[in-house]
Design an enzyme around this catalytic site. Structure first.
Site, PDB file in Angstrom:
ATOM      1  N   ARG A 232      -1.140  -2.321 -18.986  1.00  0.00           N
ATOM      2  CA  ARG A 232      -2.461  -1.677 -19.007  1.00  0.00           C
ATOM      3  C   ARG A 232      -2.537  -0.661 -17.878  1.00  0.00           C
ATOM      4  O   ARG A 232      -2.337  -0.997 -16.714  1.00  0.00           O
ATOM      5  CB  ARG A 232      -3.517  -2.773 -18.817  1.00  0.00           C
ATOM      6  CG  ARG A 232      -4.947  -2.364 -18.984  1.00  0.00           C
ATOM      7  CD  ARG A 232      -5.806  -3.583 -19.228  1.00  0.00           C
ATOM      8  NE  ARG A 232      -5.461  -4.165 -20.519  1.00  0.00           N
ATOM      9  CZ  ARG A 232      -5.900  -3.727 -21.701  1.00  0.00           C
ATOM     10  NH1 ARG A 232      -6.747  -2.710 -21.765  1.00  0.00           N
ATOM     11  NH2 ARG A 232      -5.516  -4.296 -22.827  1.00  0.00           N
TER      12      ARG A 232
ATOM     13  N   ASP B  24      -6.604  13.889 -24.869  1.00  0.00           N
ATOM     14  CA  ASP B  24      -6.519  12.477 -24.479  1.00  0.00           C
ATOM     15  C   ASP B  24      -5.793  11.758 -25.621  1.00  0.00           C
ATOM     16  O   ASP B  24      -6.388  11.453 -26.655  1.00  0.00           O
ATOM     17  CB  ASP B  24      -7.934  11.937 -24.280  1.00  0.00           C
ATOM     18  CG  ASP B  24      -7.933  10.465 -23.896  1.00  0.00           C
ATOM     19  OD1 ASP B  24      -6.875   9.814 -24.002  1.00  0.00           O
ATOM     20  OD2 ASP B  24      -9.006   9.972 -23.493  1.00  0.00           O
TER      21      ASP B  24
ATOM     22  N   LYS C 254      -1.280   1.144 -25.299  1.00  0.00           N
ATOM     23  CA  LYS C 254      -1.650   1.107 -26.725  1.00  0.00           C
ATOM     24  C   LYS C 254      -0.366   1.284 -27.550  1.00  0.00           C
ATOM     25  O   LYS C 254       0.508   0.426 -27.481  1.00  0.00           O
ATOM     26  CB  LYS C 254      -2.724   2.158 -27.013  1.00  0.00           C
ATOM     27  CG  LYS C 254      -4.027   1.892 -26.242  1.00  0.00           C
ATOM     28  CD  LYS C 254      -5.137   2.831 -26.653  1.00  0.00           C
ATOM     29  CE  LYS C 254      -6.455   2.515 -26.000  1.00  0.00           C
ATOM     30  NZ  LYS C 254      -6.699   3.230 -24.739  1.00  0.00           N
TER      31      LYS C 254
ATOM     32  N   GLU D 185      -0.554   4.756  -0.547  1.00  0.00           N
ATOM     33  CA  GLU D 185      -1.384   5.948  -0.796  1.00  0.00           C
ATOM     34  C   GLU D 185      -0.566   7.203  -0.548  1.00  0.00           C
ATOM     35  O   GLU D 185       0.177   7.292   0.439  1.00  0.00           O
ATOM     36  CB  GLU D 185      -2.620   5.921   0.102  1.00  0.00           C
ATOM     37  CG  GLU D 185      -3.689   4.991  -0.459  1.00  0.00           C
ATOM     38  CD  GLU D 185      -4.740   4.616   0.556  1.00  0.00           C
ATOM     39  OE1 GLU D 185      -4.359   4.209   1.664  1.00  0.00           O
ATOM     40  OE2 GLU D 185      -5.935   4.715   0.226  1.00  0.00           O
TER      41      GLU D 185
ATOM     42  N   THR E  97      -3.398   6.349 -21.977  1.00  0.00           N
ATOM     43  CA  THR E  97      -3.196   5.012 -21.444  1.00  0.00           C
ATOM     44  C   THR E  97      -1.731   4.668 -21.725  1.00  0.00           C
ATOM     45  O   THR E  97      -1.060   5.366 -22.487  1.00  0.00           O
ATOM     46  CB  THR E  97      -4.111   3.979 -22.122  1.00  0.00           C
ATOM     47  OG1 THR E  97      -3.960   4.097 -23.533  1.00  0.00           O
ATOM     48  CG2 THR E  97      -5.557   4.173 -21.741  1.00  0.00           C
TER      49      THR E  97
ATOM     50  N   TYR F 281       0.852  -1.197   0.000  1.00  0.00           N
ATOM     51  CA  TYR F 281       0.000   0.000   0.000  1.00  0.00           C
ATOM     52  C   TYR F 281       0.881   1.238   0.000  1.00  0.00           C
ATOM     53  O   TYR F 281       1.830   1.322   0.789  1.00  0.00           O
ATOM     54  CB  TYR F 281      -0.902   0.026   1.237  1.00  0.00           C
ATOM     55  CG  TYR F 281      -2.343  -0.260   0.889  1.00  0.00           C
ATOM     56  CD1 TYR F 281      -3.007   0.536  -0.042  1.00  0.00           C
ATOM     57  CD2 TYR F 281      -3.024  -1.323   1.461  1.00  0.00           C
ATOM     58  CE1 TYR F 281      -4.316   0.274  -0.391  1.00  0.00           C
ATOM     59  CE2 TYR F 281      -4.338  -1.589   1.113  1.00  0.00           C
ATOM     60  CZ  TYR F 281      -4.982  -0.794   0.185  1.00  0.00           C
ATOM     61  OH  TYR F 281      -6.269  -1.051  -0.170  1.00  0.00           O
TER      62      TYR F 281
HETATM   63  N1  DSN Z   1     -11.264   0.634 -25.609  1.00  0.00           N
HETATM   64  C1  DSN Z   1     -10.317   1.531 -26.215  1.00  0.00           C
HETATM   65  C2  DSN Z   1     -10.269   1.384 -27.688  1.00  0.00           C
HETATM   66  O1  DSN Z   1     -10.438   0.274 -28.160  1.00  0.00           O
HETATM   67  O2  DSN Z   1     -10.051   2.344 -28.389  1.00  0.00           O
HETATM   68  C3  DSN Z   1     -10.543   2.918 -25.831  1.00  0.00           C
HETATM   69  O3  DSN Z   1     -10.655   3.011 -24.452  1.00  0.00           O
END
Ligand code: DSN
Length: 432
Positions: free
Chosen positions: A232, A197, A226, A53, A223, A51
């Site tokens: 993730r 974003d 990707k 925090e 994120t 933990y």
């Molecule tokens: N689920 C993602 C995508 O496939 O673009 C976006 O959050």
């Protein structure tokens, strides 16, 4: 995975099956990628037990001296990668990062202006079924019917009409780059925050392959799994920190704070509890990988492959939204082929080719059926596919779409998919 196989063979079996699926299918979902072995190893460590925090040096628990170093390393690498003044690596996901941005800059009922989900936007940019559309007043800009592109004059008109508190940029299915300066000018004209974003395109941006929003936006979220090819998770960045010029105050003290202070407190304690230290460690590994020079070559290849795939589709009389791509994805409009996205996705899946059905702008089908499929190149580029392999990828997709209900056809394609994957090994089954 010896211990897991011994203790829980049923679960271990499912993991092994999923590994085989990833190894022997064409992974073409634009938002997916293959994390490195080192990144995956970092996630499977004792850091999950801790933990922590708070933030490095300011924790609510003892025993944080080593996880402090882990989080500092992740932050320093991310700052270097994106040339940012400040980052927060704690968001558990892209949606959590976005939730913190709303909490920092918006009050319930305030107006957001974002890209329509049906035109390639994202659920968390004001969709009525998401907290963003439930809590805030969501207004949308879209793409033009004839070009498939955003018309900045229309965005300006809309912004003047609805007077948003915040304008969001970013998409999950927009194959073109953004004109950040034009968005900035509009935000300044109407006195709005500007939030990018960049979840889909972060890796391309870090490698200098797309326009860079960092110094132009007030805040940027992403994120990490990707195009960035990490674990993730989510992250928030500020290109240029300093006193926020729109005077956002800290919720408790009422004091005007820097962007970074406002955002840190919006993540913790604002919207999250304990950070996932094992995932933050994996983020550090991935950022370290992204700082190496071969990452730039990888991102260039992601783009080359997408452009090449787009040309294959258009040369064979498929319609692409916006006619092509600037980034890592294409959006195929299947209406002229008499197919729906649902039929195409299911047939391709049976042939070992993984894509997702996707709405196209001005779609006449429901989100469960759709008229399009979205195809991305990041994952197969990671396993070594270049343009020659993407020609084959196109040919196999085309073969499926010409006869989507012919099971023999699908089985024959699946064999060829597996053959090509075998030439580009991914994960070693002995290690999982
Ligand atoms: N689920 C993602 C995508 O496939 O673009 C976006 O959050």
């Amino acid at each position: 995975m010896d211990e897991l196989i011994h203790q829980d063979p049923e679960l271990a079996g499912y993991i092994r099956q999923e590994t085989e699926r990833q190894n022997f299918n064409f992974e073409l979902i634009a938002s997916e990628n293959f994390a490195s072995r080192a990144t995956i190893e970092a996630m499977g460590t004792v850091l999950t037990n801790k933990y922590a925090e708070g933030y490095p040096g300011k924790r609510y628990y003892g025993g944080c001296e080593f996880v402090d170093k882990v989080e500092e390393l992740a932050r320093e690498r991310a700052k270097k990668l994106f040339k940012a003044d400040w980052v927060n690596v704690q968001p558990h996901s892209g949606a959590s990062a976005n939730a913190a941005v709303y909490l920092a800059f918006m009050n319930p009922g305030d107006t957001l202006l974002g890209l329509d989900l049906a035109h390639g936007g994202h659920l968390t940019h004001g969709s009525p079924v998401n907290f963003s559309g439930i809590t805030y007043k969501a207004e949308f800009y879209g793409v033009e019917k004839d070009t498939g592109r955003i018309d900045m004059n229309k965005v300006r008109e809309k912004a003047k009409e609805v007077n948003p508190k915040m304008i969001s940029i970013g998409a999950s299915a927009y194959p073109r780059d953004f004109d950040y300066q034009a968005f900035r000018d509009i935000a300044d004209e109407v006195g709005a925050f500007l939030w990018m974003d960049m979840a889909h395109t972060a890796g391309l941006i870090a490698a200098g392959q797309l326009n860079d929003p960092l110094m132009i936006s007030d805040v940027v979220t992403t994120t990490t799994h990707k195009t960035l090819r990490g674990p993730r998770g989510g992250m928030i960045l500020v290109g240029k920190d300093g006193e926020n010029k729109l005077g956002v105050t800290a919720r408790k003290s009422g004091r005007v704070k820097n962007w970074s202070e406002v955002l840190d407190s919006a993540v913790f304690p604002g919207s999250q509890g304990g950070p996932l230290m094992h995932v933050i460690a994996a983020k550090a590994v991935a950022f370290g990988e992204a700082l190496k020079s071969d990452f730039i070559e990888y991102q260039k290849q992601v783009k080359r492959n997408a452009k090449h795939l787009a040309e294959e589709f258009t040369n064979h009389e498929y319609d692409l939204v916006s006619g092509g791509t600037d980034n890592h994805l294409i959006l195929v409009d299947l209406r002229s082929k008499g197919l729906t996205g649902k039929v195409a996705e299911e047939a391709l899946d049976r042939a070992g080719i993984t894509v997702n059905k996707n709405m196209v702008p001005f779609d006449t089908e429901s989100p469960f059926v759709t008229s399009g499929i979205r195809i991305g190149t990041p994952a197969l580029t990671t396993r070594g596919f270049g343009e020659a392999e993407f020609t084959k990828v196109f040919e196999l997709i085309d073969t499926v779409l010409k006869n989507p209900t012919d099971e023999q056809n699908l089985t024959a394609v699946k064999v060829q998919v597996k053959e090509l994957c075998t030439q580009f090994p991914l994960y070693d089954l002995e290690q999982v």
